[in-house]
Design a protein around this motif. Structure first.
Motif, PDB file in Angstrom:
ATOM      1  N   ASN A 124       0.801  -1.238   0.000  1.00 45.02           N
ATOM      2  CA  ASN A 124       0.000   0.000   0.000  1.00 45.02           C
ATOM      3  C   ASN A 124       0.829   1.282   0.000  1.00 45.02           C
ATOM      4  O   ASN A 124       0.282   2.375  -0.059  1.00 45.02           O
ATOM      5  N   GLU A 182       2.935   2.879  -2.124  1.00 49.25           N
ATOM      6  CA  GLU A 182       2.858   3.790  -3.267  1.00 49.25           C
ATOM      7  C   GLU A 182       1.496   4.459  -3.360  1.00 49.25           C
ATOM      8  O   GLU A 182       1.391   5.670  -3.589  1.00 49.25           O
ATOM      9  N   GLU A 183       0.446   3.687  -3.153  1.00 51.73           N
ATOM     10  CA  GLU A 183      -0.922   4.217  -3.270  1.00 51.73           C
ATOM     11  C   GLU A 183      -1.218   5.263  -2.197  1.00 51.73           C
ATOM     12  O   GLU A 183      -1.767   6.332  -2.493  1.00 51.73           O
TER      13      GLU A 183
END
Length: 225
Positions: free
Chosen positions: A28, A30-31
């Protein structure tokens, strides 16, 4: 008992990781960090300094819990789920605090680690900065760079990233090799230095010389020439 030991271990882990702080992983990272300034604690559950600052970090995270334009989070670098993130950020010690925009590269936070200092720093620094999602904040040089990268084919861009990462790795390896050479040279120098002193004292019967000198009233054994 074994059950008691398990409970104690769990309690120790909780003191380092804050339940109310967003936990980032390879899946998670990068997001959740994209397009916003971040302040991230990279830690290990067994780290004493991590435990001592856990409550202050949790308090800081609570200040930004409903803030969609900035992120306070943490990464447990002992987890198998965070190996990529911690490696890419070059984490070597704990806790390591980093801030900035992940698209532009995070910087190390070097300030005090109490709530007041971190809160003041976050207020001044967790602001949007130049990135592909905030190109209006970029100067002309950075805008040109972003546009150039956007026009590059994905495979070409990937190859360039790999090239730079490889060069960085090679540079770091060279640095370690040079440090090792310096360490070897230092140890060799110290051995030669110590040997020279021991040889000089032995060949001159230095201790006997000083004893006789003292016996003749020349000096007290506790004095220095």
């Amino acid at each position: 008992s074994q059950a008691t030991m398990k409970l104690l271990t769990a309690a120790l882990l909780v003191t380092a990781a804050s339940a109310d702080v967003l936990s980032l992983t390879d899946a998670n990272y990068e997001e959740l960090t994209a397009g916003k300034p971040v302040f991230i604690k990279f830690f290990a559950p067994w780290c004493g300094h991590c435990k001592s600052m856990a409550s202050d970090w949790e308090k800081l995270a609570a200040d930004y819990a409903n803030n969609d334009s900035a992120l306070i989070a943490e990464v447990d670098c002992t987890s198998e789920d965070t190996e990529i993130v911690c490696d890419e950020e070059g984490i070597e010690g704990f806790p390591t605090l980093k801030f900035g925009d992940t698209a532009a590269g995070l910087e190390d936070y070097e300030g005090e680690r109490d709530y007041e200092a971190m809160a003041a720093f976050a207020k001044d620094n967790l602001k949007p900065s130049c990135s592909p999602s905030n190109i209006d904040l970029c100067d002309d040089d950075k805008k040109a760079a972003i546009e150039r990268f956007q026009l590059m084919p994905t495979d070409e861009l990937r190859a360039e990233i790999v090239r730079i990462i490889t060069e960085i790795d090679n540079t770091e390896e060279k640095r370690e090799d040079e440090i090792e050479k310096l360490q070897d040279a230092y140890e060799k120098f110290m051995e030669e230095f110590d040997l020279k002193i021991k040889t000089l004292k032995k060949e001159s019967n230095f201790n006997l010389m000083k004893a006789v000198f003292t016996a003749k009233g020349g000096m007290d054994e506790r004095d220095e020439l």
